[in-house]
Every structure is written in structure tokens, then in C-alpha cells.
Motif scaffolding. Structure first.
Motif, PDB file in Angstrom:
ATOM      1  N   ARG A  18       0.831  -1.200   0.000  1.00 51.17           N
ATOM      2  CA  ARG A  18       0.000   0.000   0.000  1.00 51.17           C
ATOM      3  C   ARG A  18       0.868   1.253   0.000  1.00 51.17           C
ATOM      4  N   LEU A  19       1.911   1.242   0.821  1.00 49.05           N
ATOM      5  CA  LEU A  19       2.811   2.399   0.878  1.00 49.05           C
ATOM      6  C   LEU A  19       3.580   2.575  -0.429  1.00 49.05           C
ATOM      7  N   GLN A  20       3.986   1.460  -1.008  1.00 45.43           N
ATOM      8  CA  GLN A  20       4.698   1.519  -2.291  1.00 45.43           C
ATOM      9  C   GLN A  20       3.792   2.070  -3.374  1.00 45.43           C
ATOM     10  N   ASN A  21       2.551   1.597  -3.437  1.00 43.45           N
ATOM     11  CA  ASN A  21       1.598   2.089  -4.435  1.00 43.45           C
ATOM     12  C   ASN A  21       1.345   3.573  -4.247  1.00 43.45           C
ATOM     13  N   ARG A  22       1.175   3.982  -2.996  1.00 44.30           N
ATOM     14  CA  ARG A  22       0.899   5.392  -2.711  1.00 44.30           C
ATOM     15  C   ARG A  22       2.077   6.266  -3.146  1.00 44.30           C
ATOM     16  N   PHE A  23       3.303   5.791  -2.898  1.00 40.25           N
ATOM     17  CA  PHE A  23       4.492   6.556  -3.300  1.00 40.25           C
ATOM     18  C   PHE A  23       4.515   6.770  -4.806  1.00 40.25           C
ATOM     19  N   TYR A  24       4.357   5.699  -5.581  1.00 40.83           N
ATOM     20  CA  TYR A  24       4.445   5.822  -7.031  1.00 40.83           C
ATOM     21  C   TYR A  24       3.310   6.676  -7.592  1.00 40.83           C
ATOM     22  N   LYS A  25       2.091   6.436  -7.125  1.00 32.77           N
ATOM     23  CA  LYS A  25       0.955   7.184  -7.672  1.00 32.77           C
ATOM     24  C   LYS A  25       1.043   8.662  -7.340  1.00 32.77           C
ATOM     25  N   SER A  26       1.386   8.990  -6.109  1.00 31.91           N
ATOM     26  CA  SER A  26       1.450  10.402  -5.738  1.00 31.91           C
ATOM     27  C   SER A  26       2.637  11.085  -6.413  1.00 31.91           C
ATOM     28  N   VAL A  61       9.620  11.498 -15.420  1.00 33.33           N
ATOM     29  CA  VAL A  61       8.243  11.021 -15.229  1.00 33.33           C
ATOM     30  C   VAL A  61       8.078   9.659 -15.899  1.00 33.33           C
ATOM     31  N   TYR A  62       8.611   9.521 -17.107  1.00 30.97           N
ATOM     32  CA  TYR A  62       8.557   8.232 -17.804  1.00 30.97           C
ATOM     33  C   TYR A  62       9.200   7.140 -16.958  1.00 30.97           C
ATOM     34  N   SER A  63      10.353   7.465 -16.401  1.00 25.90           N
ATOM     35  CA  SER A  63      11.087   6.497 -15.597  1.00 25.90           C
ATOM     36  C   SER A  63      10.257   6.037 -14.406  1.00 25.90           C
ATOM     37  N   LEU A  64       9.636   6.985 -13.733  1.00 26.01           N
ATOM     38  CA  LEU A  64       8.831   6.651 -12.565  1.00 26.01           C
ATOM     39  C   LEU A  64       7.598   5.835 -12.958  1.00 26.01           C
ATOM     40  N   ILE A  65       6.980   6.181 -14.069  1.00 24.50           N
ATOM     41  CA  ILE A  65       5.820   5.425 -14.546  1.00 24.50           C
ATOM     42  C   ILE A  65       6.238   3.994 -14.893  1.00 24.50           C
ATOM     43  N   ASP A  66       7.382   3.853 -15.562  1.00 29.60           N
ATOM     44  CA  ASP A  66       7.851   2.522 -15.940  1.00 29.60           C
ATOM     45  C   ASP A  66       8.191   1.672 -14.718  1.00 29.60           C
ATOM     46  N   LYS A  67       8.807   2.288 -13.727  1.00 29.96           N
ATOM     47  CA  LYS A  67       9.117   1.551 -12.496  1.00 29.96           C
ATOM     48  C   LYS A  67       7.848   1.112 -11.785  1.00 29.96           C
ATOM     49  N   GLY A  68       6.854   1.996 -11.772  1.00 35.02           N
ATOM     50  CA  GLY A  68       5.579   1.640 -11.166  1.00 35.02           C
ATOM     51  C   GLY A  68       4.885   0.515 -11.918  1.00 35.02           C
ATOM     52  N   THR A  69       5.012   0.515 -13.222  1.00 36.06           N
ATOM     53  CA  THR A  69       4.421  -0.544 -14.032  1.00 36.06           C
ATOM     54  C   THR A  69       5.121  -1.872 -13.759  1.00 36.06           C
ATOM     55  N   LYS A  70       6.423  -1.817 -13.622  1.00 35.02           N
ATOM     56  CA  LYS A  70       7.195  -3.017 -13.348  1.00 35.02           C
ATOM     57  C   LYS A  70       6.809  -3.639 -12.001  1.00 35.02           C
ATOM     58  N   ASN A  72       3.826  -3.454 -10.747  1.00 27.19           N
ATOM     59  CA  ASN A  72       2.373  -3.662 -10.823  1.00 27.19           C
ATOM     60  C   ASN A  72       1.567  -2.610 -10.079  1.00 27.19           C
ATOM     61  N   VAL A  73       2.073  -1.391 -10.003  1.00 25.97           N
ATOM     62  CA  VAL A  73       1.293  -0.296  -9.447  1.00 25.97           C
ATOM     63  C   VAL A  73       0.345   0.219 -10.518  1.00 25.97           C
ATOM     64  N   PHE A  74       0.844   0.337 -11.741  1.00 24.96           N
ATOM     65  CA  PHE A  74       0.037   0.767 -12.881  1.00 24.96           C
ATOM     66  C   PHE A  74      -0.108  -0.402 -13.853  1.00 24.96           C
ATOM     67  N   HIS A  75      -1.261  -0.494 -14.484  1.00 26.62           N
ATOM     68  CA  HIS A  75      -1.447  -1.447 -15.566  1.00 26.62           C
ATOM     69  C   HIS A  75      -0.649  -0.931 -16.768  1.00 26.62           C
ATOM     70  N   LYS A  76      -0.192  -1.837 -17.620  1.00 31.82           N
ATOM     71  CA  LYS A  76       0.675  -1.413 -18.735  1.00 31.82           C
ATOM     72  C   LYS A  76      -0.040  -0.459 -19.684  1.00 31.82           C
ATOM     73  N   ASN A  77      -1.330  -0.658 -19.903  1.00 27.78           N
ATOM     74  CA  ASN A  77      -2.060   0.247 -20.795  1.00 27.78           C
ATOM     75  C   ASN A  77      -2.248   1.621 -20.161  1.00 27.78           C
ATOM     76  N   THR A  78      -2.457   1.645 -18.859  1.00 29.47           N
ATOM     77  CA  THR A  78      -2.570   2.918 -18.151  1.00 29.47           C
ATOM     78  C   THR A  78      -1.267   3.695 -18.247  1.00 29.47           C
ATOM     79  N   ALA A  79      -0.159   2.996 -18.061  1.00 29.99           N
ATOM     80  CA  ALA A  79       1.147   3.639 -18.145  1.00 29.99           C
ATOM     81  C   ALA A  79       1.384   4.182 -19.552  1.00 29.99           C
ATOM     82  N   ALA A  80       1.046   3.393 -20.556  1.00 29.76           N
ATOM     83  CA  ALA A  80       1.224   3.832 -21.939  1.00 29.76           C
ATOM     84  C   ALA A  80       0.368   5.063 -22.229  1.00 29.76           C
ATOM     85  N   ARG A  81      -0.868   5.073 -21.703  1.00 31.84           N
ATOM     86  CA  ARG A  81      -1.759   6.215 -21.918  1.00 31.84           C
ATOM     87  C   ARG A  81      -1.197   7.472 -21.266  1.00 31.84           C
ATOM     88  N   LYS A  82      -0.712   7.352 -20.039  1.00 29.02           N
ATOM     89  CA  LYS A  82      -0.153   8.506 -19.336  1.00 29.02           C
ATOM     90  C   LYS A  82       1.050   9.063 -20.096  1.00 29.02           C
TER      91      LYS A  82
END
Length: 93
Positions: A18-26, A61-70, A72-82
């Protein structure tokens, strides 16, 4: 509350995730807002240094999104859309 060891471990795992997800999303939200704010100032000035700064920020920002996707914080399609939306914002400037 948890009555056995495996339930306690699940509680700890869930809290860690939960803390990891919150960090990446915020962090992604914060960096995106900062990027868009800087993009607005760039649109007014059209400074080449600002453009370079924006591309570096976009890269982070790309780097952080990719790390979050790796992780499983973000779904791959969500990351691609962002990422596509951010690239489109920069391209339109």
C-alpha cells in the motif's frame, strides 16, 4: 486481528504494498502537475533551455511510470496512456 503467523505476514505485506503504491501514484501525479505548470511557462517564453528542462523532466516522469508498471502499481495500458498524453502535451507546445 490476525490469529496466526501467515495472516500477520499478509498484513505486513499488504501494508508494504500500500505504501509503495501510494508513493508511485502520488509521485507521478506531482511530477505531472509540475511538468504541466512548466509547460505553460514554456509556451509563453519559447526558451530553448526550458525545452531541454522539460524533456529531462518528461524523462524522469517516464522512468517513474515505468518503475511503477514493473512493480504492478500501474497497468501497462494505463502507463502507456499517461506517457502518450504527456508526450502529446509537449509536442503541442
Amino acid at each position: 486481528m490476525a490469529t496466526n503467523k501467515s495472516a500477520e505476514k499478509r498484513i505486513q505485506t499488504n501494508e508494504r504494498n500500500r505504501l509503495q503504491n501510494r508513493f508511485y501514484k502520488s509521485s507521478v501525479r506531482t511530477l505531472t502537475k509540475k511538468f504541466l505548470k512548466d509547460l505553460e511557462t514554456y509556451k509563453d517564453s519559447k526558451n530553448s533551455e526550458k525545452k531541454k528542462e522539460l524533456t529531462e523532466m518528461l524523462s524522469s516522469v517516464y522512468s517513474l511510470i515505468d518503475k511503477g508498471t514493473k512493480k504492478n502499481v500501474f497497468h501497462k495500458n494505463t502507463a502507456a496512456r499517461k506517457k502518450a498524453q504527456l508526450a502529446a502535451y509537449l509536442k503541442s507546445a
